[in-house]
Design a protein around this motif. Structure first.
Motif, PDB file in Angstrom:
ATOM      1  N   TYR A   1      15.294  28.394 -43.150  1.00 23.27           N
ATOM      2  CA  TYR A   1      16.370  27.877 -43.999  1.00 23.27           C
ATOM      3  C   TYR A   1      17.682  28.109 -43.266  1.00 23.27           C
ATOM      4  O   TYR A   1      17.890  29.181 -42.689  1.00 23.27           O
ATOM      5  N   GLU A   2      18.547  27.091 -43.267  1.00 24.94           N
ATOM      6  CA  GLU A   2      19.829  27.223 -42.582  1.00 24.94           C
ATOM      7  C   GLU A   2      20.983  27.006 -43.546  1.00 24.94           C
ATOM      8  O   GLU A   2      20.950  26.115 -44.395  1.00 24.94           O
ATOM      9  N   LEU A   3      21.983  27.855 -43.382  1.00 19.21           N
ATOM     10  CA  LEU A   3      23.251  27.710 -44.093  1.00 19.21           C
ATOM     11  C   LEU A   3      24.328  27.535 -43.032  1.00 19.21           C
ATOM     12  O   LEU A   3      24.432  28.354 -42.116  1.00 19.21           O
ATOM     13  N   ASP A   4      25.079  26.465 -43.113  1.00 19.90           N
ATOM     14  CA  ASP A   4      26.116  26.201 -42.113  1.00 19.90           C
ATOM     15  C   ASP A   4      27.375  25.682 -42.795  1.00 19.90           C
ATOM     16  O   ASP A   4      27.349  24.647 -43.465  1.00 19.90           O
ATOM     17  N   VAL A   5      28.460  26.416 -42.646  1.00 18.68           N
ATOM     18  CA  VAL A   5      29.704  26.065 -43.337  1.00 18.68           C
ATOM     19  C   VAL A   5      30.345  24.827 -42.720  1.00 18.68           C
ATOM     20  O   VAL A   5      30.863  23.967 -43.441  1.00 18.68           O
ATOM     21  N   ASP A   6      30.309  24.707 -41.389  1.00 24.46           N
ATOM     22  CA  ASP A   6      30.944  23.573 -40.729  1.00 24.46           C
ATOM     23  C   ASP A   6      30.391  22.235 -41.211  1.00 24.46           C
ATOM     24  O   ASP A   6      31.131  21.274 -41.408  1.00 24.46           O
ATOM     25  N   SER A   7      29.085  22.186 -41.395  1.00 24.51           N
ATOM     26  CA  SER A   7      28.453  20.937 -41.825  1.00 24.51           C
ATOM     27  C   SER A   7      28.143  20.923 -43.325  1.00 24.51           C
ATOM     28  O   SER A   7      27.499  19.990 -43.813  1.00 24.51           O
ATOM     29  N   ALA A   8      28.573  21.977 -44.034  1.00 17.78           N
ATOM     30  CA  ALA A   8      28.307  22.107 -45.470  1.00 17.78           C
ATOM     31  C   ALA A   8      26.815  21.977 -45.767  1.00 17.78           C
ATOM     32  O   ALA A   8      26.404  21.366 -46.757  1.00 17.78           O
ATOM     33  N   GLN A   9      26.009  22.598 -44.914  1.00 20.34           N
ATOM     34  CA  GLN A   9      24.552  22.561 -45.063  1.00 20.34           C
ATOM     35  C   GLN A   9      24.066  23.827 -45.752  1.00 20.34           C
ATOM     36  O   GLN A   9      24.465  24.928 -45.408  1.00 20.34           O
ATOM     37  N   GLY A  10      23.180  23.669 -46.725  1.00 18.42           N
ATOM     38  CA  GLY A  10      22.611  24.812 -47.420  1.00 18.42           C
ATOM     39  C   GLY A  10      23.595  25.430 -48.396  1.00 18.42           C
ATOM     40  O   GLY A  10      24.782  25.090 -48.428  1.00 18.42           O
ATOM     41  N   THR A  11      23.089  26.354 -49.199  1.00 18.05           N
ATOM     42  CA  THR A  11      23.916  27.077 -50.170  1.00 18.05           C
ATOM     43  C   THR A  11      23.502  28.539 -50.186  1.00 18.05           C
ATOM     44  O   THR A  11      22.386  28.889 -49.781  1.00 18.05           O
TER      45      THR A  11
END
Length: 353
Positions: free
Chosen positions: A333-343
Motif C-alpha cells: 500500500y502506498e501513500l504519497d502526498v505529491d500525487s495525492a495517492q492513498g489515505t
C-alpha cells in the motif's frame, strides 16, 4: 495472517535540531561515503510513545519508564503515616524488585531510593505496587517475601509489547520488541550548519550597549528515510492474544510514525512534519530495509525534485529486490502526498487488518 509489516517513510524536515549529540549539534552518520543527518531510533520511539496520539488511543495500556519509583513509593508511605526510616526501608525493598539500587548509601536527595537503570513498569505492575502500599499503610507492618514478588510478564502494556523491555537482573521478565525501528537518515548529503543569534534586553535598548546575549546552535535540514519492521505475531503474543488491543496499537503507531516529530528544539525551529511518502509491505517473507536505495546520495540536477527522485529510487530498489529474491511481500500500500495517492485511513486499515 501475514507476519510482518514493513514501513518505508520519506519525511522532509526544514531547518531543525530534532536529535542532538553530546555537543548539542544534530546527530549525523556516514553512509555511502557521504555525511547524512540522522535521527536515532530512541528519539523517535520516545516521541511516539509519549505523544498525545498514543495517550488518546492507548490510555491505560502504556507503561512508565523511570529510575525514581522508590522515591514515589517512599513519598506515598510517608503520606500514609509510616515513619521516615521505616518508609525508606520498605520503599527500597519494593524498588529493588525492578533493578539494582544505586550503591550510594547517602540519603541526600533520596539517592539510595533510585534504581541504577531505567525500568519500564507495566500498568499491571504499577497497580500491584499501589495496592501493596495501601496494604502496608493500613496494617503498619513490613511487606512479606510473597508480597514483594511484584514483577510480572506485561500483558496489556502496548509500549512494552512494541518496543520491548530489558531487566538485567530478572531476565525472565524481559520482553522482546515486536517493532524494530531504524535510525532515520537523509537520502542526500547534508551538512550541520551554525545559527548565530543574539538577544536584546527589552529594558536596555540603547544602540551602544550591544546585545544582552549571543549564542550559537547547530541545525540541519533534509529528506529523511525511515524503516520500521513490525512482527504482528509477536505483538499479538506480547499482548496475550488480545486482537482488539493489537489493532488499536497498530492504528496508534501508524498515526504516530506519519505525523509525530521528535520534540528537540521545536520551540526554536517549529520543525513539525508529516511523512510525504509511505510504502507499506505485508507478508511472511524475511524483512529487509530499502536503505540501500540511498547509498548513493540523491542529487537532483536542472531543477529536478529531490523528493520525486527519492521515491523513484525507493521503488527501483524494491522492484530489483523482488526480481533477484522473488516477491518480498504479498501485498503493498502506498501513500504519497505529491500525487495525492492513498489515505491515512487506508494505510491504517492495511497495516492493522
Amino acid at each position: 495472517m501475514s507476519r510482518f509489516v514493513q514501513l518505508h517513510l520519506l519525511t522532509s524536515y526544514p531547518p531543525s535540531n530534532l536529535n542532538r549529540d553530546d555537543t548539542g549539534r544534530p546527530k549525523t552518520a556516514l553512509v555511502g561515503d557521504a555525511n547524512r543527518l540522522r535521527i536515532s531510533s530512541q528519539s523517535l520511539k520516545r516521541a511516539w510513545r509519549c505523544s498525545e496520539t498514543f495517550e488518546s488511543t492507548l490510555g491505560g495500556h502504556l507503561g512508565t519508564r523511570t529510575k525514581l519509583k522508590g522515591k514515589q513509593v517512599f513519598a506515598a508511605l510517608k503520606e500514609g503515616g509510616i515513619p521516615d526510616k521505616t518508609a525508606r526501608e520498605w520503599a527500597k525493598e519494593i524498588a529493588k524488585q525492578f533493578g539494582k539500587l544505586k550503591s550510594d548509601k547517602k540519603t541526600e536527595n533520596d539517592a539510595d531510593l533510585e534504581i541504577e537503570q531505567l525500568a519500564h513498569f507495566s500498568p499491571e505492575e504499577e497497580a500491584a505496587i499501589q495496592a501493596l502500599v495501601a496494604t502496608l499503610v493500613a496494617r503498619k507492618d513490613a511487606p512479606t517475601e510473597a508480597e514483594l514478588k511484584l514483577l510480572s510478564q506485561p500483558r496489556h502494556a502496548v509500549d512494552i509489547a512494541m518496543f520491548g523491555r530489558m531487566l538485567a537482573d530478572s531476565a525472565e521478565f524481559n520482553v522482546e520488541a515486536a517493532v524494530q525501528v531504524a535510525h532515520a537518515i537523509t537520502v542526500h548529503r547534508a551538512a550541520v550548519e551554525d545559527d548565530y543569534f543574539s538577544a536584546v534586553d527589552d529594558l536596555n535598548r540603547r544602540e551602544d550597549t550591544g546585545a544582552a546575549h549571543i549564542g550559537e546552535r547547530g541545525y540541519g535540514a533534509g529528506l529523511f528515510y525511515l524503516y520500521i519492521c513490525i512482527d504482528r505475531e509477536l505483538l499479538l503474543k506480547n499482548l496475550s492474544g488480545d486482537a482488539a488491543l493489537a489493532a488499536k496499537a497498530l492504528e496508534a503507531l501508524v498515526h504516530a510514525v506519519t505525523k509525530v516529530s521528535p520534540t528537540g528544539m521545536q520551540n526554536s525551529f517549529a520543525s513539525r512534519a508529516y511523512a510525504g511518502h509511505v510504502l507499506a509491505e505485508k507478508g511472511s517473507q524475511q524483512p529487509r530495509t530499502l536503505a540501500q536505495a540511498f547509498l548513493k546520495p540523491i542529487k537532483p540536477f536542472d531543477g529536478q525534485d529531490i523528493f520525486e527522485k527519492a521515491v523513484a529510487a525507493l521503488n527501483t530498489r524494491r522492484d530489483n529486490f523482488d526480481a533477484v529474491y522473488g516477491a518480498c511481500a504479498d501485498s503493498r500500500y502506498e501513500l504519497d502526498v505529491d500525487s495525492a495517492q492513498g489515505t491515512l485511513a487506508g494505510l491504517v486499515a492495511f497495516v492493522a487488518e
